[in-house]
Design a protein around this motif. Structure first.
Motif, PDB file in Angstrom:
ATOM      1  N   PHE A  94      41.387  35.606  49.408  1.00 36.64           N
ATOM      2  CA  PHE A  94      42.666  35.938  48.772  1.00 36.64           C
ATOM      3  C   PHE A  94      43.174  37.304  49.248  1.00 36.64           C
ATOM      4  O   PHE A  94      42.385  38.166  49.660  1.00 36.64           O
ATOM      5  N   ARG A  96      44.251  39.690  47.436  1.00 33.35           N
ATOM      6  CA  ARG A  96      43.731  40.786  46.598  1.00 33.35           C
ATOM      7  C   ARG A  96      42.225  40.656  46.360  1.00 33.35           C
ATOM      8  O   ARG A  96      41.712  41.123  45.348  1.00 33.35           O
ATOM      9  N   HIS A  98      39.876  39.536  44.886  1.00 32.55           N
ATOM     10  CA  HIS A  98      39.389  38.854  43.677  1.00 32.55           C
ATOM     11  C   HIS A  98      37.869  38.760  43.622  1.00 32.55           C
ATOM     12  O   HIS A  98      37.308  37.683  43.352  1.00 32.55           O
ATOM     13  N   LEU A 100      34.377  39.844  41.626  1.00 30.70           N
ATOM     14  CA  LEU A 100      34.082  40.175  40.235  1.00 30.70           C
ATOM     15  C   LEU A 100      33.625  41.628  40.185  1.00 30.70           C
ATOM     16  O   LEU A 100      32.605  41.983  40.780  1.00 30.70           O
ATOM     17  N   PRO A 101      34.363  42.466  39.478  1.00 30.83           N
ATOM     18  CA  PRO A 101      34.107  43.908  39.541  1.00 30.83           C
ATOM     19  C   PRO A 101      32.752  44.327  38.977  1.00 30.83           C
ATOM     20  O   PRO A 101      32.223  45.365  39.375  1.00 30.83           O
TER      21      PRO A 101
END
Lengths: 225, 398
Positions: A94, A96, A98, A100-101
């Motif tokens: 993607f 941005r 994406h 998982l932080p």
């Protein structure tokens, strides 16, 4: 044209309702992608590129037309089967990233493998191998929030490759990156394709389009090659 | 990374919110636990109090509850004799409760007097000194409060005065007795000034010196616990002019009197549960809404709905477990504090507890919380699975 057809889209149409009227995002698009191909889909904003990617990636359904991945019609699959196909046969990248932080780079790459039921030892080894492939083995233990934009995108690429997909779909993968970092991602894409990965990339980036084997231009929901 | 670790990391990401939610759940859990302890604890505490010395049956004057009125039963000695001859009965003893006075220098202080039969007594526990013997007409037992009021200790002599003559305000009968021991009267309220002598001495003090064979109640210890209901039934037939209560009967009367108390505890417990559900649902719904983009991405890359739902449930469960664990500690602490306030009310036995920590209370409160915590995750989990992937990703990109 290097191998068998991986992806087929036939007469794809997609309409969105807007204030009681229909917006025609796609107006009958057909395409085929063969194994080993590197296809760029280019066009101005609103031309339907991202909608097309979502339809061929099975995360949205067309208003009309059909999509086939490796000979399987997506509209014949249940939600569970479609989810499984996305997990095991497709890879998504993607704009941005994406990631998982709260997970580390390695854990982000492991996630699709864990979902696919790959044993812990095996998936850990493959995650490290993929991070090494994208040049981030030294960042394996860092959380996504501790990585730069370019690093996050490289982790996202490693995640997309985790379950050895037949087709990699990327939506503006250099859109959030500066020119130098974007160049690194382009180089990585080139290397991926050389190593046999089939790529379909939505892009505004002329450099990215230039290095693709085939460029599909879209305007106003139609292909104009 | 395990689902649990992932959930914990997500919760840590929103530290303040998680902390507030856990605090709220802990307070609700504490309240729930206290109410569960309260709803069943009073009865249990009452039953334990009645069985403190192992006496399972009480006989009282017809139409009265033990020590509920000043009524007495006649020919107590004869009834006790018949009871002691019963082979099913291990021991039986009479107790007379009355009011009397203790002489403290030049004034009189009002006391509660118990006439007891030391060989079969079920109402006190020795703290210091020694017990009375059955024929000890010169000995007396004091509660710590009386020892303080009269300034007397073991071995000292105290002067007890029976009923006063209202015409001359003079003592009808008085006795000088030697303090044999300091005792804790099981049914006394906190600080109650109570003394005890053998039954004939107290009967004499209560009657003004006239011959008397009355008692307030009789205590019966049955050899076999399982035989208590049958023995109680038999005694009812044998002594139709007396009330015969087993501990179960008394607990039943007690429950009837406390029905409103129990209803209140149920209402408060329900309210605390509702607060818990709302807290968890609100927090998880906010969290899910904030992470719709993340959830859509997960779904796009092939993560199953069931995995997403499981994650939401795990987060709810982690919040519930941590909140409940803190709530149990908080609940036990507040129960102890509230108990100390409630048991200081006049007329309540000091040994009585409103909040009794029992394993089943903890298990009940824990289970109810876990079930409601899981239910609270239902709506947010449903929300997470309904997120349209493409539309959410499009809105994330703009």
């Amino acid at each position: 044209m290097t191998g068998p057809i991986v992806l087929t889209g036939r007469n794809l149409r997609k309409d969105y309702p807007l204030n009681g009227a229909a917006v025609h995002a796609l107006r009958g698009v057909s395409l085929a992608v063969r194994s080993g191909e590197y296809v760029a889909i280019a066009g101005p904003s609103g031309s339907g590129k991202s909608t097309l990617l979502q339809l061929i990636g099975g995360i949205d359904v067309p208003t009309a037309g059909e999509v086939e991945i490796l000979g399987t019609r997506l509209d014949s699959l249940s939600d569970r089967e479609l989810t499984r196909l996305r997990l095991t046969r497709l890879g998504f990248i993607f704009q941005r990233f994406h990631l998982l932080p709260v997970l580390t780079a390695r854990e982000n790459v492991e996630l699709p493998m864990a979902e696919a039921g790959v044993p812990v030892k095996e998936r850990r080894a493959r995650a490290l191998e993929l991070l090494a492939y994208v040049g981030l083995e030294h960042r394996a233990g860092h959380r996504a929030t501790q990585l730069s934009g370019g690093e996050m995108q490289r982790v996202a690429i490693a995640r997309a490759l985790a379950n050895r997909p037949a087709l990699l779909l990327a939506d503006e993968p250099t859109g959030e990156l500066d020119a130098a970092t974007g160049g690194e991602i382009l180089e990585l894409f080139r290397r991926l394709n050389e190593d046999g990965t089939t790529l379909v990339v939505i892009t505004h980036d002329e450099r990215l389009a230039a290095q693709a084997g085939r460029v599909i231009h879209m305007i106003d929901g139609r292909i104009c090659e | 990374m395990s689902g649990l670790n992932w959930a914990v990391q997500n919760l840590i990401r929103q530290r303040l919110r998680t902390l507030l939610a856990v605090s709220g759940i802990a307070i609700s859990a504490a309240m729930l636990l206290d109410m569960v302890m309260l709803s069943g604890g009073i009865e249990k505490s009452f039953a334990e109090l009645l069985l403190a010395k192992g006496y399972q049956i009480r006989l009282t004057p017809k139409g009265t509850l033990p020590f509920d009125t000043e009524a007495t039963l006649d020919r107590a000695g004869s009834v006790v004799g018949r009871l002691r001859r019963d082979t099913a009965i291990e021991s039986a003893g009479a107790v007379l409760g009355t009011s009397l006075y203790g002489r403290s220098r030049d004034s009189l202080v009002t006391l509660v007097g118990y006439g007891i039969q030391p060989e079969a007594q079920g109402i006190y526990q020795m703290q210091r000194g020694r017990d009375l013997t059955p024929d000890d007409t010169l000995g007396v037992l004091l509660s710590p409060a009386v020892a303080g009021l009269l300034g007397a200790g073991v071995g000292d002599t105290v002067s007890l005065v029976g009923r006063l003559d209202p015409q001359v305000a003079a003592a009808g009968v008085s006795r000088r007795l030697v303090v044999r021991g300091i005792v804790r009267w099981v049914y006394d309220y906190r600080g109650q000034p109570s003394v005890g002598t053998i039954l004939p001495v107290m009967q004499a003090l209560a009657s003004g010196g006239r011959p008397d064979d009355t008692a307030s109640l009789l205590l019966v210890k049955v050899r076999n616990d399982a035989a208590v209901p049958a023995v109680a039934d038999r005694l009812r037939k044998e002594f139709p002019r007396l009330e015969v209560y087993s501990v179960a009967d008394l607990v039943r009367f007690f429950k009837q009197r406390l029905v409103y108390f129990r209803q209140l505890s149920y209402i408060l417990a329900t309210m605390s549960l509702i607060v818990t559900v709302l807290l968890i649902t609100t927090l998880l719904t906010i969290t899910v809404n904030e992470r719709l983009g993340e959830i859509a991405t997960l779904r796009a890359i092939g993560i199953a709905r069931s995995t997403v739902v499981r994650q939401v449930f795990i987060e709810g469960t982690v919040l519930t477990v941590v909140g409940a664990a803190l709530g149990i500690v908080l609940g036990l602490a507040t129960a102890r504090y509230l108990d100390s306030i409630l048991t200081s009310f006049p007329g309540l036995p000091a040994a009585f507890s409103f909040f009794v920590p029992r394993q089943e209370s903890l298990v009940t409160a824990g289970l109810v919380l876990m079930v409601t915590g899981s239910l609270a995750g239902l709506y947010p989990a449903w929300l997470a699975t309904r997120a349209p992937i493409a539309a959410t990703l499009r809105s994330e990109a703009t």
